[in-house]
Each structure stands twice: as C-alpha cells, then as structure tokens.
Write a protein that holds these residues in place. Structure first.
Motif, short mmCIF file in Angstrom:
data_model
loop_
_atom_site.label_atom_id
_atom_site.label_comp_id
_atom_site.label_asym_id
_atom_site.label_seq_id
_atom_site.Cartn_x
_atom_site.Cartn_y
_atom_site.Cartn_z
N MET A 1 0.91 -1.18 0.10
CA MET A 1 0.05 0.11 0.00
C MET A 1 0.69 1.41 0.03
O MET A 1 1.83 1.31 0.83
N ARG B 1 1.30 5.52 -0.26
CA ARG B 1 0.21 6.85 0.06
C ARG B 1 1.20 7.96 0.04
O ARG B 1 2.46 7.78 0.35
N ALA C 1 -3.57 5.02 6.37
CA ALA C 1 -3.17 3.69 5.85
C ALA C 1 -3.54 2.51 6.81
O ALA C 1 -3.95 1.48 6.41
#
Length: 282
Positions: free
Chosen positions: A1, A3, A107
C-alpha cells in the motif's frame, strides 16, 4: 500500500494568546501543496520503520508514534512494515512530519480494518501534533485552537507557489517560546475576505504570519524579511513565512511566472533549496 503525504502552507497565522498549557491559541488558514513524502505500508508481525534519511531515534518519529498509538489504542495484534521516503524538508514549517503521521493513521486504519471515521482519526492525531488533524482533512481550511480545531473549509483559486527553503531550520518550540503577542488589527478577517474574492493579487497583499518577526530576531541578518523582499521584487503577488519557519514562499497566478521567480531566486540565494509547486484543493 503506497500513500502520499502532502506538505502544507499557512496563508495566514495569527498568534492570539498564550494558553495555560504553554501552547498558544492561533487563528490560521492552511492549504496543502503538491510536494509530498511517500510511505509504503505492509502488514507484518511488528512495527518497523525504514527511511531514506537519518531520523535518529525511531521512537521519536511521528510515523512510528502514530502506528504505535493506533495499535495500542485499539489492541491490534498485527504490526506493519513502513518505508518512508522523505522529500519535504524537516523543521521547515511545511508539516512534513505531521502529514506523515496523518497518512500513517489513514493507511493503518485501512490495513488493520479498524473502520474509524476521519473525525476519530483526527482526535487521535491531535495527540501527536497540532497540524495532524488538518493533514487528515486535507482541504484548505480555517483553524483555531492550537491549529488543531477545524472551523470551516474554504475554497481557494489555483495558486502557484515558489518555496524558498533556507539552509537553517526552526524549532517550533523555540520560536513560540520567544514570541511576544501583538494586538489584533483585523488582519485575519481581511485575509479571509481576500480569499473569498478569489483574487490572487488581493490574497497576496493580505497574507501574514505573526511569527516572522520572532524568527528574524533569533537568526541574524533578518533572513525572512530578505527572502520576502526578493520574492516581491521578482514578481510574486505576495510572500510570507509558513508555520514557524524557516520556509518562505511567494504566490503567483501561473506556472510560467513561478518558474521565472524561481530562476531569479536561485541566482540570489545559491545555497537555498527553491521549488515551484501549486496548491492542492482535493
């Protein structure tokens, strides 16, 4: 992930009064700009943090603190591996650390499936730093309290920004502890009215930061005034320091003008880091 954690600027910063908890009451207007750190998150057994720069004791880093706070508050069994790529200069008045912390809360809320609302995350974020709630909301806004209380969102026109980041940093604690508040002269209200007009020249004339004079007293040769004067001389519609410094920025209405100002500033301040960017309205 993966960000992005965006930097912020203060279009106006009024120091209203000192509080009993030794913080200060502020009126401020903040906006995100298109300069960002990148953070990668991966579920793991423990919380670990890797970075592209030396951050010293990991326990003092806001990213690590945010992860630990979320894990402990909600008794999360999982950990996470976090990789932080820093692009926003530290101690520069651009809230890089606060934005990193905000993105970490966002997140890990997703990664750990906590399903917390943005208001719940903002309440947690305020424990980490005054700018963290704004960095969660992201939209241009008027804030009060320590800068952590959202009053209202505002609409900004697209503003091109020339960031001038000097070769010295400012400690927020030192700047505020040396600051002497001055009487209210309605500058904050005048700035709000200018923003509502959507006229960048008008906004530029009304931008201000009460902490500029304090930074210039602490550092020799009044660096903030000198940078602002040159930005204005080279065509910026307005110039102001962001946060507690040391970054100063100028605004203009086009990328072409911003590049022109940047090139002239680079000749004038050869040892400073100078960047062109623009506001993000999200």
């Amino acid at each position: 992930m993966l960000r992005k954690a965006y930097a912020k600027i203060n279009l106006g910063l009024e120091v209203v009064s000192k509080r009993e908890d030794n913080f200060h009451n502020l009126n401020t207007i903040m906006a995100m700009i298109d300069l960002y750190d990148e953070l990668y998150f991966q579920k793991d057994s423990e919380i670990t943090l890797e970075t592209n720069i030396n951050i010293g004791d990991i326990g003092n880093n806001l990213v690590y603190k945010a992860a630990v706070l979320l894990k402990n508050t909600f008794n999360v069994n999982d950990g996470c591996r976090i990789v932080l790529t820093k692009n926003i200069p530290m101690q520069s008045g651009l809230a890089g650390g606060s934005s990193d912390a905000a993105v970490t809360l966002e997140a890990l809320n997703d990664l750990w499936k906590l399903n917390l609302s943005i208001d719940e995350l903002a309440n947690l974020g305020a424990k980490l730093g005054s700018d963290v709630p704004f960095c969660l909301f992201k939209k241009p806004a008027i804030l009060e309290g320590r800068g952590d209380v959202l009053k209202q969102f505002i609409d900004l026109p697209e503003i091109y920004v020339v960031l001038v980041i000097p070769n010295f940093s400012c400690s927020t604690k030192d700047i505020f502890s040396n600051h002497v508040t001055s009487p209210n002269d309605n500058r904050f209200l005048k700035l709000i009215n200018a923003i509502q007009s959507k006229d960048i020249n008008n906004i530029g004339k009304r931008m201000f930061n009460d902490l500029e004079v304090t930074v210039d007293k602490i550092f020799s040769e009044e660096p903030i005034i000198k940078i602002k004067s040159k930005l204005l001389e080279f065509g910026a519609s307005g110039a102001v320091m962001s946060g507690s410094g040391s970054t100063v920025y100028g605004i203009t209405n086009s990328f072409k003008n911003a590049q022109k100002i940047k090139n002239l500033m680079k000749k004038e301040f050869k040892n400073y880091h100078i960047i062109t960017t623009k506001t993000n309205n999200f």
